[in-house]
Design a protein around this motif. Structure first.
Motif, PDB file in Angstrom:
ATOM      1  N   SER A 161       0.934  -1.118  -0.012  1.00 17.10           N
ATOM      2  CA  SER A 161      -0.068   0.080  -0.060  1.00 17.10           C
ATOM      3  C   SER A 161       0.747   1.360  -0.077  1.00 17.10           C
ATOM      4  O   SER A 161       0.426   2.382  -0.710  1.00 17.10           O
ATOM      5  CB  SER A 161      -0.658   0.186   1.310  1.00 17.10           C
ATOM      6  OG  SER A 161      -0.416  -0.044   2.364  1.00 17.10           O
ATOM      7  N   ARG A 162       1.932   1.251   0.596  1.00 18.66           N
ATOM      8  CA  ARG A 162       2.807   2.480   0.834  1.00 18.66           C
ATOM      9  C   ARG A 162       3.339   2.708  -0.661  1.00 18.66           C
ATOM     10  O   ARG A 162       3.427   3.946  -1.099  1.00 18.66           O
ATOM     11  CB  ARG A 162       4.095   2.272   1.682  1.00 18.66           C
ATOM     12  CG  ARG A 162       3.486   2.572   3.196  1.00 18.66           C
ATOM     13  CD  ARG A 162       4.611   2.136   4.278  1.00 18.66           C
ATOM     14  NE  ARG A 162       4.799   0.733   4.214  1.00 18.66           N
ATOM     15  CZ  ARG A 162       4.840   0.057   5.383  1.00 18.66           C
ATOM     16  NH1 ARG A 162       4.948   0.393   6.355  1.00 18.66           N
ATOM     17  NH2 ARG A 162       4.906  -1.308   5.212  1.00 18.66           N
ATOM     18  N   ALA A 163       4.024   1.721  -1.212  1.00 18.41           N
ATOM     19  CA  ALA A 163       4.512   1.651  -2.637  1.00 18.41           C
ATOM     20  C   ALA A 163       3.362   2.285  -3.501  1.00 18.41           C
ATOM     21  O   ALA A 163       3.623   3.118  -4.299  1.00 18.41           O
ATOM     22  CB  ALA A 163       4.967   0.543  -3.203  1.00 18.41           C
ATOM     23  N   ILE A 164       2.102   1.735  -3.388  1.00 23.24           N
ATOM     24  CA  ILE A 164       0.986   2.168  -4.531  1.00 23.24           C
ATOM     25  C   ILE A 164       0.869   3.539  -4.089  1.00 23.24           C
ATOM     26  O   ILE A 164       0.711   4.526  -5.117  1.00 23.24           O
ATOM     27  CB  ILE A 164      -0.067   1.095  -4.137  1.00 23.24           C
ATOM     28  CG1 ILE A 164       0.297  -0.309  -4.344  1.00 23.24           C
ATOM     29  CG2 ILE A 164      -1.287   1.629  -4.963  1.00 23.24           C
ATOM     30  CD1 ILE A 164      -0.843  -1.238  -3.895  1.00 23.24           C
ATOM     31  N   ILE A 165       0.692   3.927  -2.922  1.00 22.88           N
ATOM     32  CA  ILE A 165       0.375   5.399  -2.734  1.00 22.88           C
ATOM     33  C   ILE A 165       1.452   6.215  -3.132  1.00 22.88           C
ATOM     34  O   ILE A 165       1.045   7.239  -3.584  1.00 22.88           O
ATOM     35  CB  ILE A 165      -0.076   5.705  -1.389  1.00 22.88           C
ATOM     36  CG1 ILE A 165      -1.288   4.931  -0.750  1.00 22.88           C
ATOM     37  CG2 ILE A 165      -0.080   7.056  -0.835  1.00 22.88           C
ATOM     38  CD1 ILE A 165      -1.699   5.015   0.275  1.00 22.88           C
ATOM     39  N   ARG A 166       2.549   5.925  -3.160  1.00 23.22           N
ATOM     40  CA  ARG A 166       3.790   6.796  -3.447  1.00 23.22           C
ATOM     41  C   ARG A 166       3.619   6.992  -5.109  1.00 23.22           C
ATOM     42  O   ARG A 166       3.584   7.931  -5.724  1.00 23.22           O
ATOM     43  CB  ARG A 166       5.041   6.102  -3.226  1.00 23.22           C
ATOM     44  CG  ARG A 166       6.057   7.258  -3.197  1.00 23.22           C
ATOM     45  CD  ARG A 166       7.515   6.606  -2.422  1.00 23.22           C
ATOM     46  NE  ARG A 166       7.751   5.265  -2.794  1.00 23.22           N
ATOM     47  CZ  ARG A 166       7.725   4.234  -2.037  1.00 23.22           C
ATOM     48  NH1 ARG A 166       7.538   4.323  -0.809  1.00 23.22           N
ATOM     49  NH2 ARG A 166       8.056   2.984  -2.312  1.00 23.22           N
ATOM     50  N   HIS A 167       3.299   5.899  -5.840  1.00 23.08           N
ATOM     51  CA  HIS A 167       3.071   5.666  -7.278  1.00 23.08           C
ATOM     52  C   HIS A 167       1.932   6.508  -7.437  1.00 23.08           C
ATOM     53  O   HIS A 167       2.100   7.383  -8.449  1.00 23.08           O
ATOM     54  CB  HIS A 167       2.775   4.225  -7.590  1.00 23.08           C
ATOM     55  CG  HIS A 167       2.170   4.104  -9.074  1.00 23.08           C
ATOM     56  ND1 HIS A 167       3.076   4.107 -10.205  1.00 23.08           N
ATOM     57  CD2 HIS A 167       0.873   4.147  -9.467  1.00 23.08           C
ATOM     58  CE1 HIS A 167       2.254   4.029 -11.216  1.00 23.08           C
ATOM     59  NE2 HIS A 167       0.991   4.113 -10.893  1.00 23.08           N
ATOM     60  N   LEU A 168       0.843   6.560  -6.809  1.00 24.64           N
ATOM     61  CA  LEU A 168      -0.444   7.291  -7.336  1.00 24.64           C
ATOM     62  C   LEU A 168      -0.190   8.506  -6.967  1.00 24.64           C
ATOM     63  O   LEU A 168      -0.396   9.633  -7.808  1.00 24.64           O
ATOM     64  CB  LEU A 168      -1.519   6.885  -6.162  1.00 24.64           C
ATOM     65  CG  LEU A 168      -1.867   5.429  -6.409  1.00 24.64           C
ATOM     66  CD1 LEU A 168      -3.311   5.095  -5.433  1.00 24.64           C
ATOM     67  CD2 LEU A 168      -2.634   5.364  -7.932  1.00 24.64           C
ATOM     68  N   GLN A 169       0.584   9.030  -6.105  1.00 23.20           N
ATOM     69  CA  GLN A 169       1.091  10.794  -5.747  1.00 23.20           C
ATOM     70  C   GLN A 169       1.979  11.008  -6.784  1.00 23.20           C
ATOM     71  O   GLN A 169       1.898  12.230  -7.299  1.00 23.20           O
ATOM     72  CB  GLN A 169       1.602  10.752  -4.277  1.00 23.20           C
ATOM     73  CG  GLN A 169       0.490  10.545  -3.262  1.00 23.20           C
ATOM     74  CD  GLN A 169       1.441  10.619  -1.574  1.00 23.20           C
ATOM     75  OE1 GLN A 169       2.507  10.314  -1.491  1.00 23.20           O
ATOM     76  NE2 GLN A 169       0.581  10.737  -0.926  1.00 23.20           N
ATOM     77  N   GLN A 170       2.852  10.134  -7.363  1.00 19.65           N
ATOM     78  CA  GLN A 170       3.764  10.509  -8.250  1.00 19.65           C
ATOM     79  C   GLN A 170       3.228  10.750  -9.744  1.00 19.65           C
ATOM     80  O   GLN A 170       3.412  11.714 -10.453  1.00 19.65           O
ATOM     81  CB  GLN A 170       4.870   9.673  -8.537  1.00 19.65           C
ATOM     82  CG  GLN A 170       6.119   9.945  -7.587  1.00 19.65           C
ATOM     83  CD  GLN A 170       6.996   8.694  -7.389  1.00 19.65           C
ATOM     84  OE1 GLN A 170       6.885   7.633  -8.040  1.00 19.65           O
ATOM     85  NE2 GLN A 170       8.110   8.758  -6.396  1.00 19.65           N
ATOM     86  N   HIS A 171       2.143   9.902  -9.982  1.00 23.95           N
ATOM     87  CA  HIS A 171       1.541   9.833 -11.347  1.00 23.95           C
ATOM     88  C   HIS A 171       0.323  10.664 -11.260  1.00 23.95           C
ATOM     89  O   HIS A 171      -0.061  11.199 -12.389  1.00 23.95           O
ATOM     90  CB  HIS A 171       1.085   8.527 -11.641  1.00 23.95           C
ATOM     91  CG  HIS A 171       2.218   7.760 -12.194  1.00 23.95           C
ATOM     92  ND1 HIS A 171       3.214   7.472 -11.101  1.00 23.95           N
ATOM     93  CD2 HIS A 171       2.792   7.631 -13.315  1.00 23.95           C
ATOM     94  CE1 HIS A 171       4.306   6.725 -11.690  1.00 23.95           C
ATOM     95  NE2 HIS A 171       4.180   7.050 -13.217  1.00 23.95           N
ATOM     96  N   TYR A 172      -0.554  10.922 -10.076  1.00 26.14           N
ATOM     97  CA  TYR A 172      -1.927  11.537 -10.395  1.00 26.14           C
ATOM     98  C   TYR A 172      -1.797  12.754  -9.471  1.00 26.14           C
ATOM     99  O   TYR A 172      -3.006  13.421  -9.026  1.00 26.14           O
ATOM    100  CB  TYR A 172      -2.888  10.644  -9.807  1.00 26.14           C
ATOM    101  CG  TYR A 172      -2.999   9.440 -10.838  1.00 26.14           C
ATOM    102  CD1 TYR A 172      -3.625   9.322 -12.024  1.00 26.14           C
ATOM    103  CD2 TYR A 172      -2.342   8.008 -10.597  1.00 26.14           C
ATOM    104  CE1 TYR A 172      -3.774   8.080 -13.015  1.00 26.14           C
ATOM    105  CE2 TYR A 172      -2.258   7.066 -11.326  1.00 26.14           C
ATOM    106  CZ  TYR A 172      -3.075   7.039 -12.706  1.00 26.14           C
ATOM    107  OH  TYR A 172      -3.067   6.092 -13.291  1.00 26.14           O
ATOM    108  N   GLY A 173      -0.693  13.043  -8.595  1.00 23.97           N
ATOM    109  CA  GLY A 173      -0.721  14.412  -7.597  1.00 23.97           C
ATOM    110  C   GLY A 173      -0.728  13.882  -6.361  1.00 23.97           C
ATOM    111  O   GLY A 173      -1.122  12.779  -5.987  1.00 23.97           O
ATOM    112  N   PRO A 174      -0.506  14.860  -5.440  1.00 27.78           N
ATOM    113  CA  PRO A 174      -0.390  14.645  -4.184  1.00 27.78           C
ATOM    114  C   PRO A 174      -1.802  14.377  -3.139  1.00 27.78           C
ATOM    115  O   PRO A 174      -1.588  13.876  -2.100  1.00 27.78           O
ATOM    116  CB  PRO A 174       0.304  16.005  -3.399  1.00 27.78           C
ATOM    117  CG  PRO A 174       0.093  16.949  -4.284  1.00 27.78           C
ATOM    118  CD  PRO A 174      -0.106  16.401  -5.704  1.00 27.78           C
ATOM    119  N   GLY A 175      -2.778  14.440  -3.944  1.00 24.82           N
ATOM    120  CA  GLY A 175      -4.100  13.903  -3.479  1.00 24.82           C
ATOM    121  C   GLY A 175      -4.482  14.622  -2.014  1.00 24.82           C
ATOM    122  O   GLY A 175      -4.065  15.666  -1.877  1.00 24.82           O
ATOM    123  N   PRO A 176      -4.922  13.914  -0.999  1.00 21.05           N
ATOM    124  CA  PRO A 176      -5.228  14.322   0.138  1.00 21.05           C
ATOM    125  C   PRO A 176      -4.173  14.802   0.906  1.00 21.05           C
ATOM    126  O   PRO A 176      -4.383  15.599   2.091  1.00 21.05           O
ATOM    127  CB  PRO A 176      -6.008  13.150   1.102  1.00 21.05           C
ATOM    128  CG  PRO A 176      -5.488  12.064   0.127  1.00 21.05           C
ATOM    129  CD  PRO A 176      -5.040  12.167  -1.214  1.00 21.05           C
TER     130      PRO A 176
END
Ligand SMILES: N[C@@H](CCC(=O)N[C@@H](CS)C(=O)NCC(=O)O)C(=O)O
Length: 236
Positions: free
Chosen positions: A62-77
């Motif tokens: 989950s941590r690697a996934i969230i890092r990936h999501l933040q890098q590709h889709y923005g920092p989010g919440p």
């Protein structure tokens, strides 16, 4: 579209896995579209759930996934959190995911025979009995070995509940009367906290840990708040 692989839903919480709840909550917080595929960890890239497939790239943890999501889709919440708040969020996530999580796993996999039956049915109940029964047994041994490896299962139950008391009190104090762990706005720490706390408070596995958390004035209310904001369909 992001494809999310996780355990099937059950118990009127988003997932019987703390980390799957965390990730799915994060996806909803960040407003990212996804499709969910219910599965078991057997074929997961790192042998654990959740994992995602993002346009053909498989990412686990989950941590690697969230890092990936933040890098590709923005920092989010987590947009707008100060460096000090990000540091605090990291420390609380470690308490939740690397310590309290294991106490919850101990209650679920090593607790009473009734708890084991409830847990087994939730995770392996969708499989045919010929496959579900041996897999459940194999996973039970595996999780028990993990609990000994982590060290928790080498303590007495009294010592474990003492540690749980300290964790629950610390979380309840940090939340105080704020709606979310770092104040008025939810962030990825809240996704992590909801993942662990909903799997303690809102699941049918009873334990001293559940009683401790239920007795706090604010942690059950936090779970209700998160569920009605991010998973309203489960409250209907
Ligand atoms: N660090 C991982 C932990 C994931 C994890 O422990 N998943 C559990 C379910 S809560 C799992 O799939 N366990 C199966 C196993 O250990 O064999 C993450 O953040 O995703």
């Amino acid at each position: 579209m992001i494809v999310l692989y996780q355990f099937p839903r059950c118990w009127q919480i988003p997932n019987p896995s703390h980390f799957c709840v965390k990730l799915e909550t994060y996806l909803r917080m960040a407003g990212l579209e996804y499709r969910m595929i219910p599965t078991i960890p057997f074929t997961a890239p790192r042998g654990k759930l959740p994992y995602i497939d993002d346009n053909g790239v498989k990412i686990a943890d989950s941590r690697a996934i969230i890092r990936h999501l933040q890098q590709h889709y923005g920092p989010g919440p987590d947009t707008g959190l100060s460096p000090a708040q990000l540091a605090q969020a990291l420390a609380w996530q470690r308490l939740l995911e690397e310590h309290l999580y294991w106490i919850s796993m101990y209650s679920r996999w090593q607790g009473s025979a009734e708890n084991w039956q409830i847990n087994k049915q939730a995770i392996f109940g969708s499989l045919p009995v010929w496959a579900g029964a041996p897999l459940a047994q194999a996973y039970r041994w595996r999780i028990k070995a993990q609990l000994r490896g982590q060290g928790l299962a080498r303590l007495s139950p009294a010592e474990i509940w003492q540690q749980a008391t300290a964790d629950i009190a610390a979380l309840s104090t940090q939340l105080g009367d704020q709606p979310y762990f770092l104040g008025q706005q939810p962030c990825s720490l809240d996704a992590s906290a909801y993942g662990v706390l909903s799997n303690i408070i809102n699941c049918p596995v009873t334990s001293p840990l559940q009683e401790l958390a239920e007795q706090t004035p604010n942690l059950p209310a936090f779970c209700r708040r998160m569920q009605s904001r991010y998973f309203p369909e489960l409250s209907a």
